[in-house]
Design an enzyme around this catalytic site. Sequence first.
Site, PDB file in Angstrom:
ATOM      1  N   TYR A 185       0.837  -1.207   0.000  1.00  0.00           N
ATOM      2  CA  TYR A 185       0.000   0.000   0.000  1.00  0.00           C
ATOM      3  C   TYR A 185       0.873   1.260   0.000  1.00  0.00           C
ATOM      4  O   TYR A 185       0.560   2.246  -0.656  1.00  0.00           O
ATOM      5  CB  TYR A 185      -0.930   0.009   1.224  1.00  0.00           C
ATOM      6  CG  TYR A 185      -1.942   1.137   1.151  1.00  0.00           C
ATOM      7  CD1 TYR A 185      -3.180   0.926   0.542  1.00  0.00           C
ATOM      8  CD2 TYR A 185      -1.652   2.399   1.645  1.00  0.00           C
ATOM      9  CE1 TYR A 185      -4.100   1.954   0.432  1.00  0.00           C
ATOM     10  CE2 TYR A 185      -2.569   3.435   1.535  1.00  0.00           C
ATOM     11  CZ  TYR A 185      -3.793   3.205   0.938  1.00  0.00           C
ATOM     12  OH  TYR A 185      -4.694   4.225   0.815  1.00  0.00           O
ATOM     13  N   PHE A 222      -7.971  22.320 -23.464  1.00  0.00           N
ATOM     14  CA  PHE A 222      -8.242  20.892 -23.604  1.00  0.00           C
ATOM     15  C   PHE A 222      -9.454  20.582 -22.718  1.00  0.00           C
ATOM     16  O   PHE A 222      -9.622  21.161 -21.648  1.00  0.00           O
ATOM     17  CB  PHE A 222      -7.048  19.997 -23.255  1.00  0.00           C
ATOM     18  CG  PHE A 222      -7.391  18.551 -23.508  1.00  0.00           C
ATOM     19  CD1 PHE A 222      -7.508  18.088 -24.800  1.00  0.00           C
ATOM     20  CD2 PHE A 222      -7.693  17.701 -22.466  1.00  0.00           C
ATOM     21  CE1 PHE A 222      -7.919  16.781 -25.056  1.00  0.00           C
ATOM     22  CE2 PHE A 222      -8.102  16.388 -22.711  1.00  0.00           C
ATOM     23  CZ  PHE A 222      -8.209  15.931 -24.008  1.00  0.00           C
ATOM     24  N   THR A 223     -10.261  19.622 -23.156  1.00  0.00           N
ATOM     25  CA  THR A 223     -11.575  19.369 -22.548  1.00  0.00           C
ATOM     26  C   THR A 223     -11.514  19.167 -21.028  1.00  0.00           C
ATOM     27  O   THR A 223     -12.124  19.923 -20.273  1.00  0.00           O
ATOM     28  CB  THR A 223     -12.203  18.132 -23.207  1.00  0.00           C
ATOM     29  OG1 THR A 223     -11.263  17.054 -23.135  1.00  0.00           O
ATOM     30  CG2 THR A 223     -12.526  18.400 -24.678  1.00  0.00           C
ATOM     31  N   ASP A 255       1.251  21.030 -19.435  1.00  0.00           N
ATOM     32  CA  ASP A 255       0.547  19.780 -19.692  1.00  0.00           C
ATOM     33  C   ASP A 255       1.518  18.964 -20.545  1.00  0.00           C
ATOM     34  O   ASP A 255       1.654  19.187 -21.749  1.00  0.00           O
ATOM     35  CB  ASP A 255      -0.777  20.027 -20.417  1.00  0.00           C
ATOM     36  CG  ASP A 255      -1.508  18.715 -20.700  1.00  0.00           C
ATOM     37  OD1 ASP A 255      -0.861  17.641 -20.651  1.00  0.00           O
ATOM     38  OD2 ASP A 255      -2.717  18.751 -20.970  1.00  0.00           O
ATOM     39  N   LYS A 292      -0.285   8.461 -22.969  1.00  0.00           N
ATOM     40  CA  LYS A 292       0.142   8.855 -24.323  1.00  0.00           C
ATOM     41  C   LYS A 292       1.647   8.599 -24.454  1.00  0.00           C
ATOM     42  O   LYS A 292       2.064   7.460 -24.631  1.00  0.00           O
ATOM     43  CB  LYS A 292      -0.216  10.323 -24.586  1.00  0.00           C
ATOM     44  CG  LYS A 292      -1.705  10.565 -24.847  1.00  0.00           C
ATOM     45  CD  LYS A 292      -2.524  10.628 -23.601  1.00  0.00           C
ATOM     46  CE  LYS A 292      -3.887  11.232 -23.828  1.00  0.00           C
ATOM     47  NZ  LYS A 292      -4.693  11.207 -22.586  1.00  0.00           N
ATOM     48  N   ARG A 312     -13.586  16.460 -32.971  1.00  0.00           N
ATOM     49  CA  ARG A 312     -12.915  17.500 -32.193  1.00  0.00           C
ATOM     50  C   ARG A 312     -13.369  18.845 -32.759  1.00  0.00           C
ATOM     51  O   ARG A 312     -12.642  19.555 -33.419  1.00  0.00           O
ATOM     52  CB  ARG A 312     -11.385  17.380 -32.272  1.00  0.00           C
ATOM     53  CG  ARG A 312     -10.818  16.116 -31.675  1.00  0.00           C
ATOM     54  CD  ARG A 312     -10.512  16.127 -30.178  1.00  0.00           C
ATOM     55  NE  ARG A 312     -11.623  16.008 -29.286  1.00  0.00           N
ATOM     56  CZ  ARG A 312     -11.501  15.577 -28.017  1.00  0.00           C
ATOM     57  NH1 ARG A 312     -10.336  15.216 -27.519  1.00  0.00           N
ATOM     58  NH2 ARG A 312     -12.539  15.541 -27.216  1.00  0.00           N
ATOM     59  N   PHE A 371     -19.157  15.438 -25.220  1.00  0.00           N
ATOM     60  CA  PHE A 371     -18.757  14.654 -26.396  1.00  0.00           C
ATOM     61  C   PHE A 371     -18.634  13.169 -26.101  1.00  0.00           C
ATOM     62  O   PHE A 371     -18.812  12.339 -26.990  1.00  0.00           O
ATOM     63  CB  PHE A 371     -17.430  15.173 -26.966  1.00  0.00           C
ATOM     64  CG  PHE A 371     -16.315  15.181 -25.957  1.00  0.00           C
ATOM     65  CD1 PHE A 371     -16.185  16.233 -25.065  1.00  0.00           C
ATOM     66  CD2 PHE A 371     -15.417  14.134 -25.880  1.00  0.00           C
ATOM     67  CE1 PHE A 371     -15.171  16.226 -24.113  1.00  0.00           C
ATOM     68  CE2 PHE A 371     -14.400  14.133 -24.938  1.00  0.00           C
ATOM     69  CZ  PHE A 371     -14.288  15.177 -24.050  1.00  0.00           C
TER      70      PHE A 371
HETATM   71  N1  F0G Z   1      -4.200  16.735 -21.550  1.00  0.00           N
HETATM   72  C1  F0G Z   1      -4.166  16.398 -22.849  1.00  0.00           C
HETATM   73  C2  F0G Z   1      -3.430  17.258 -23.820  1.00  0.00           C
HETATM   74  C3  F0G Z   1      -4.834  15.240 -23.268  1.00  0.00           C
HETATM   75  O1  F0G Z   1      -4.799  14.912 -24.567  1.00  0.00           O
HETATM   76  C4  F0G Z   1      -5.528  14.449 -22.313  1.00  0.00           C
HETATM   77  C5  F0G Z   1      -6.275  13.265 -22.735  1.00  0.00           C
HETATM   78  C6  F0G Z   1      -5.524  14.856 -20.984  1.00  0.00           C
HETATM   79  C7  F0G Z   1      -4.835  16.000 -20.634  1.00  0.00           C
HETATM   80  C8  F0G Z   1      -6.262  14.092 -19.925  1.00  0.00           C
HETATM   81  O2  F0G Z   1      -5.621  12.927 -19.640  1.00  0.00           O
HETATM   82  O3  F0G Z   1      -7.249  11.140 -20.318  1.00  0.00           O
HETATM   83  O4  F0G Z   1      -5.306  10.644 -18.818  1.00  0.00           O
HETATM   84  O5  F0G Z   1      -7.223  11.951 -17.961  1.00  0.00           O
HETATM   85  N2  F0G Z   1      -6.570  13.046 -23.931  1.00  0.00           N
HETATM   86  C9  F0G Z   1      -7.229  11.875 -24.479  1.00  0.00           C
HETATM   87  C10 F0G Z   1      -7.399  12.068 -25.955  1.00  0.00           C
HETATM   88  C11 F0G Z   1      -8.454  11.461 -23.770  1.00  0.00           C
HETATM   89  O6  F0G Z   1      -8.047  11.211 -26.570  1.00  0.00           O
HETATM   90  O7  F0G Z   1      -6.874  13.036 -26.524  1.00  0.00           O
HETATM   91  P1  F0G Z   1      -6.410  11.585 -19.167  1.00  0.00           P
END
Ligand code: F0G
Length: 445
Positions: free
Chosen positions: A60, A112-113, A203, A246, A370, A437
């Site tokens: 843990y 970013f979303t 990021d 990624k 997108r 989305f």
């Molecule tokens: N920042 C960027 C630039 C991203 O592309 C993503 C995720 C995140 C943050 C969030 O990270 O998914 O690990 O919580 N992008 C994915 C995509 C979902 O399909 O572009 P996460």
Amino acid sequence: MVEPLRMITPQERSKAIAEAGYNTFLLRSEDIYIDLLTDSGTNAMSDRQWAGMMLGDEAYAGSRNFYNLEAAIQKYYGYRYITPTHQGRGAENILSQICIKPGDYVPGNMYFTTTRHHQEAAGATFVDVVVPEAHDPSDESLFKGNIDLAALSALIERVGADKIPYVCVAATVNMAGGQPISMTNMKAVRALTRKHGIRIFLDATRAVENAWFIQQNEPGYGDRSVAEILLEFCSHSDGCTMSGKKDALVNIGGWLALNDKHLYEEASALVVVYEGLHTYGGMAGRDMEAMARGIEESVQDDHMRARIGQVRYLGEKLHGWGVPVVRPIGGHAVYLDARAFYPHIPQDQFPAQALAANLYEDSGVRAMERGIVSAGRDKLTGEHHHPKLELVRLTIPRRVYTQAHMDVTAESVAAVWDERSRARGLKMVFEPKYLRFFQARFEPI
Ligand code: F0G
């Protein structure tokens, strides 16, 4: 690891996409032929990573895999204090909560979303300060992820430095087409923000890919390794949020890295509430080991050349056929310009959403919208955001597909391009409250 691909009939695909409400996120993966939804968590792990999975220390607290991960991040990204998180958005949540007060502004090189969601949930207003060429799919500038320094200065002037907790710098910029930011620009942002005592958080989700573009295209970096460039790039920031799914070549995981000890202590206090103890942050020991090893593999120049070379192969092929794609080709994906595909479909009828559905129906290739659906609604007015970019992303998982898969994809895109005048728009029949989305549903008009 290999897995079989299944191809279903056109009739079955038409039924599947209708049942999925014309949203590719709602398809079952067994109904997909080539899955280009995302490069997130879809990477194939190496022999070294799988061997590391067997060395999981599932204690843990204080797992040895945590210390391996910490050492890899310190070595290649250069930050001092690290806590794992379950994925990138876990780190974004914690960073937003410890840094943002209601009424603040967070400037960034395009939204970013999930990042913007957490900034807004903590009470901030996101302000896009990316260079204007980022919004133009046909502009050939090499560093379209750069920050517009005049726009950033103007914001500081307008709201005051004490209302800007940090600048959020993404490298590369996902929503602009996987476009890089230059070292020169990063240094200039550092010089400007230092004068005002404003922090920079990166990021770093695709920062290794960003480093490769600097090596290829920025004067003075041609003979430096990707690893050296990454370390220098990160040194101009105060910490990072990271989605390890990624660049870091794993299927799950992320981290928050900070140089300031006091901020790290605040972050650790919240990590135990939302993620897990600060030495695992929602990750299994074995997954931390795979990520530590993935980081080291990700910064190899040969890996990056193959990875981004494959994306470019697909993009240049489509461009050569006259299919409208975002230029130049970015790091992780080829982006189709849905406005140019379907000029007869107004943005409120979701042309990119329709294009992604049509591509799936044609061949079973899964892509991602997108555009206006991803952009969501303005948090004050409740109106749709109307982004200039209305795109469909063909995202290439790392170390998964072959050149033949790229050729099949290109041929399907060309077939959909040839049929473009027949395409119809969609209406949204179900809209979730957050990050719509992912789960929204549509019907053909
Ligand atoms: N920042 C960027 C630039 C991203 O592309 C993503 C995720 C995140 C943050 C969030 O990270 O998914 O690990 O919580 N992008 C994915 C995509 C979902 O399909 O572009 P996460």
